[in-house]
Design an enzyme around this catalytic site. Structure first.
Site, PDB file in Angstrom:
ATOM      1  N   TYR A 161       0.812  -1.217   0.000  1.00 54.94           N
ATOM      2  CA  TYR A 161       0.000   0.000   0.000  1.00 54.94           C
ATOM      3  C   TYR A 161       0.846   1.268   0.000  1.00 54.94           C
ATOM      4  CZ  TYR A 161      -4.554  -2.173   0.811  1.00 54.94           C
ATOM      5  OH  TYR A 161      -5.716  -2.878   0.689  1.00 54.94           O
TER       6      TYR A 161
ATOM      7  N   LYS B 265       3.973 -15.456   3.022  1.00 52.72           N
ATOM      8  CA  LYS B 265       4.204 -16.252   1.809  1.00 52.72           C
ATOM      9  C   LYS B 265       5.707 -16.513   1.763  1.00 52.72           C
ATOM     10  CE  LYS B 265       2.830 -18.119  -2.097  1.00 52.72           C
ATOM     11  NZ  LYS B 265       2.019 -19.344  -2.138  1.00 52.72           N
TER      12      LYS B 265
ATOM     13  N   ASP C  80      -1.999 -18.732   1.145  1.00 54.36           N
ATOM     14  CA  ASP C  80      -2.968 -19.451   0.299  1.00 54.36           C
ATOM     15  C   ASP C  80      -3.684 -20.554   1.076  1.00 54.36           C
ATOM     16  OD1 ASP C  80      -0.523 -20.742   0.438  1.00 54.36           O
ATOM     17  OD2 ASP C  80      -0.437 -21.302  -1.680  1.00 54.36           O
TER      18      ASP C  80
ATOM     19  N   ASP D  48      -6.034  -7.316   4.226  1.00 58.33           N
ATOM     20  CA  ASP D  48      -7.176  -6.725   3.524  1.00 58.33           C
ATOM     21  C   ASP D  48      -8.029  -7.840   2.923  1.00 58.33           C
ATOM     22  OD1 ASP D  48      -8.735  -4.670   2.249  1.00 58.33           O
ATOM     23  OD2 ASP D  48      -7.720  -5.188   0.381  1.00 58.33           O
TER      24      ASP D  48
ATOM     25  N   ASP E 102     -11.827  -9.623   4.565  1.00 55.08           N
ATOM     26  CA  ASP E 102     -13.096  -9.630   3.818  1.00 55.08           C
ATOM     27  C   ASP E 102     -13.597 -11.064   3.649  1.00 55.08           C
ATOM     28  OD1 ASP E 102     -13.137  -6.869   3.437  1.00 55.08           O
ATOM     29  OD2 ASP E 102     -13.742  -7.034   1.341  1.00 55.08           O
TER      30      ASP E 102
HETATM   31  C1  IPM Z   1     -10.408  -1.698   3.758  1.00 56.84           C
HETATM   32  C2  IPM Z   1     -10.594  -1.127   2.384  1.00 56.84           C
HETATM   33  C3  IPM Z   1      -9.499  -0.127   2.100  1.00 56.84           C
HETATM   34  C4  IPM Z   1      -8.191  -0.887   2.155  1.00 56.84           C
HETATM   35  C5  IPM Z   1      -9.647   0.647   0.788  1.00 56.84           C
HETATM   36  C6  IPM Z   1     -10.978   1.347   0.697  1.00 56.84           C
HETATM   37  C7  IPM Z   1      -8.519   1.599   0.556  1.00 56.84           C
HETATM   38  O1  IPM Z   1     -10.662  -2.128   1.454  1.00 56.84           O
HETATM   39  O2  IPM Z   1     -10.405  -0.919   4.735  1.00 56.84           O
HETATM   40  O3  IPM Z   1     -10.252  -2.905   3.887  1.00 56.84           O
HETATM   41  O4  IPM Z   1      -7.812  -1.532   1.171  1.00 56.84           O
HETATM   42  O5  IPM Z   1      -7.524  -0.844   3.195  1.00 56.84           O
HETATM   43 MG    MG Z   2     -10.662  -4.091   2.291  1.00 56.48          MG
END
Ligand code: IPM
Ligand code: MG
Length: 369
Positions: free
Chosen positions: A141, A189, A221, A245, A249
């Site tokens: 990032y 990894k 993975d 990240d 999710d």
């Molecule tokens: C999160 C989001 C952010 C990230 C984006 C919106 C920049 O996906 O907070 O997980 O990738 O950190």
């Molecule tokens: Mg995210």
């Protein structure tokens, strides 16, 4: 002592869900005799429109002077064509960097009442309680060099970590594991990437300071697969920025909706609190947004910034009660289940409000006897 909270509601459903979270904080303040002060500031797309930048200086100054920053969400379709550094998301990355929090805590748990909501089988997700500690200020990032060279049709980003960056986030993970099931899974990894080899070595160093906590290493993975097949295996998971990240999710699937999940970013000058969900522009203003992620995020703010652990736990209990009673926003409503009632964002907020009032009243009268 007053607590000053900076509210950065942002775009899309951000303002709607944040308003409900602030209402809940007001209830806590009123019933517990706390002095919470709120100020509202622009971030993201709304800030681009009115101030020409996703993170105006006034917002950043207010955030730095506060005792905790509560964000809604940023982003909108109209900004999709802009380069990364001009988009609403840039405001989010800038504020993360400026506040300095490097440990992003993302709990992923199964809500008792929502067991049937996950695409995973109820027996697989039962009692799952995972805490992701995602490194938030390093890796791809922020690593330099980065560029898209349109002449040569090539682009590059840099995944870079220093030993100290890994050590400080690993310590947060081990400290939190001590308050839980005393197990840390570090994800990397290391079979391919040098940066992961450094990561693994640094986490192993930290583990020596915590002989009471078990450390295991997993490759990203296979970890992605285990999180879905045996999620109960995990307690605290620590990993670098991009892996965190993606995996956080993925693990959101366990709770049945991203709309349920809170996050807190700690370790910097001021802690930053954001629900995991995005700005969901398609449902903004329709009353369909789920405010529970934002409300649970406010609970994390009370726990980590105001040190009001009991109040945070009361909010979490109130949310569970409301779910047990069958109230559902559209994202968590399941057609085939009896006893559910579809509610709007506002109504959901009001139900949590009354459950919380009842819980706190009951506690206070119990303390009175
Ligand atoms: C999160 C989001 C952010 C990230 C984006 C919106 C920049 O996906 O907070 O997980 O990738 O950190
Ligand atoms: Mg995210």
């Amino acid at each position: 002592m007053p607590f000053k909270f900076a509210i950065l509601a942002g775009d899309g459903i951000g303002p709607e869900v944040t308003a409900e979270a602030v209402n809940i904080l007001r209830v806590v303040a009123e019933l517990g005799g706390h002095d919470f002060q709120f100020t509202q500031h622009l971030v993201g797309g709304v800030a681009i429109k009115s101030a020409g930048t996703p993170l105006p200086t006034a917002t950043l100054d207010a955030a730095l002077e506060s005792d905790g920053v509560l964000m809604g969400a940023v982003g909108g379709n109209e900004f999709n064509a802009l380069p990364p550094d001009k988009r609403p998301e840039a405001g989010l990355l800038q504020i993360r960097q400026a506040l300095g929090g490097f440990a992003n805590l993302r709990p992923a748990f199964a809500f008792k009442a929502l067991g049937e909501n996950s695409p995973l089988r109820a027996d697989v997700i039962k009692d799952v309680d995972i805490l992701f500690v995602r490194e938030l200020l390093g890796g791809l990032y922020f690593g330099e060099p980065r560029a898209w060279n349109k002449d040569t049709h090539s682009a590059w980003n840099t995944m870079r970590y220093t030993r100290d960056e890994v050590i400080r986030v690993a310590r947060v993970a081990f400290e939190l594991a001590r308050t839980r099931k005393k197990k840390v899974t570090s994800v990397d990894k290391a079979n391919v990437l040098e940066v992961s080899q450094l990561w693994r070595a640094a986490v192993t160093e930290v583990a020596a300071e915590y002989p009471d906590v078990t450390l295991e290493h997993q490759l990203v993975d296979s970890c992605a697969m285990l999180l879905m097949s045996v999620p109960r295996h995990f307690d605290v998971v620590v990993t670098e920025n991009l892996f965190g990240d993606i995996l956080s999710d993925e693990t959101g699937v366990i709770s049945g909706s991203l709309g349920m999940l809170p996050s807190a970013t700690i370790g910097g000058a001021v802690n930053l609190y954001e629900p995991v969900h995005g700005s969901a522009p398609d449902i903004a203003g329709t009353g369909k947004a789920n405010p529970l992620g934002a409300i649970l995020t406010a609970a994390m703010m009370l726990r980590y910034s105001a040190k009001l652990d009991q109040e945070a736990a009361a909010i979490e209990a109130a949310v569970n009660q409301v779910l047990d009673a069958g109230y559902r926003t559209a994202d968590i409503l399941r057609g085939n289940q009896p006893g559910q009632q579809l509610v709007t964002t506002k109504e959901m907020g009001l139900h949590v409000h009354s459950a919380l009032t009842h819980l706190i009243d009951t506690r206070q009268s119990m303390h009175g006897v």
